[in-house]
Design a protein around this motif. Structure first.
Motif: not given
Ligand SMILES: Nc1ncnc2c1ncn2[C@@H]1O[C@H](COP(=O)(O)OP(=O)(O)OP(=O)(O)O)[C@@H](O)[C@H]1O
Length: 276
Positions: A17-21, A175-177, A208-211
């Motif tokens: 159960k991975r948090d993907e938010s 990834p979330q980030l 996904v948050t992207t930098i």
């Protein structure tokens, strides 16, 4: 690249159960010195969950050092960096938040096939059976149009394909980030545009948050929600692409649209600055 999975990895993806938010990144009053050299000076910025934030700036302005703080590879001299509210300098954060860093050079293993490069992380962290891993790897290869490359070694591929493999490998980590360090460096303009499109598409598909750290003006103005410009360790501005295009600040326009001026060459000014 920091690993991003709990140590007690389950043996099957169905049990996982991975948090993907997507997560927020917050940088508050960050300063960093190496000895007497102050590389970052009181930098504050916030990247919202699901945003594409592009960090630009001249060579040596501190972009990579800033990125390293976000993934916990450097600790602040002053100030604080948090990812999803957790201290980025705390190793536990890398286990709690799923981050994927796409390196400038790709950092792929030439001794492994493209398929095995992508499967490596999932196998090492036992994130599923071989059948489940195959499904994830093939899915990522399909998104990046790399189906025909899966049995090849990265060494046999062009630079553009290697970048796509590096992105696909990051993608299987769910990834979330996502952090990209110069994803279009050394690519021709068409391939740079392709990679920019891929980054934007992945963000739309996965939120996904992207930098992205980049010198690529077209990438920044084409896909960023907001752009930060670092100059000599200080944040000069944070602006939307539309605001940057309209900017009348000569430092911004000169950075984004440098004119070649042979009657007063910049390298001569650098020499003058050094000797004065
Ligand atoms: N570990 C370190 N020890 C000492 N100085 C460092 C270290 N890491 C970076 N620096 C210095 O910090 C400054 C900023 O480096 P950084 O790599 O962040 O620049 P950058 O903006 O990413 O440049 P480029 O666009 O050329 O990659 C440089 O002067 C560099 O020499």
């Amino acid at each position: 690249m920091p690993n991003t999975k709990p140590d007690a990895a389950p043996t099957s993806a169905s049990q996982t159960k991975r948090d993907e938010s997507p997560v927020a990144v917050r940088i508050e009053g960050l300063s960093k010195s190496f000895g007497a050299h102050e590389v970052l000076r009181n930098v504050s910025l916030e990247v919202a969950p699901g945003e594409i934030f592009v960090l630009m700036g001249p060579s040596g302005s501190g972009k990579s050092v800033l990125l390293k703080h976000i993934v916990g590879l450097e600790a602040p001299s002053a100030g604080r960096v948090t990812v999803d509210g957790l201290d980025a300098a705390d190793p536990a954060t890398r286990h709690a938040v799923h981050m994927a860093l796409v390196f400038q050079a790709g950092a792929l293993f030439n001794s492994l096939s493209v398929y095995d490069n992508l499967a490596l992380y999932l196998r090492e962290h036992r994130l599923g059976t071989e059948t489940q891993i195959r499904e994830k790897v093939r899915h990522a290869l399909k998104i990046l149009s790399l189906e025909n490359a899966e049995r090849k070694s990265p060494a046999e591929l062009s630079g553009g394909m290697r970048k796509r493999v590096a992105i696909a490998r990051a993608l299987v980590m769910e990834p979330q980030l996502m952090l990209y360090d110069e994803p279009t460096s050394e690519l021709d303009p068409i391939m740079s545009a392709t990679i920019s499109e891929i980054i934007a598409t992945l963000k739309t598909q996965t939120r996904v948050t992207t930098i992205v750290v980049s010198h690529d003006r077209d990438l920044a103005l084409g896909i960023a929600d907001r752009v930060g410009i670092l100059m000599q360790g200080e944040l000069l501005t944070i602006a939307t692409p539309a605001e940057l295009r309209r900017s009348t600040d000569p430092r911004i326009s000169d950075f984004l649209n440098p004119q070649i001026n042979l009657s007063s060459p910049r390298f001569k000014q650098l020499e003058t600055a050094k000797t004065s």
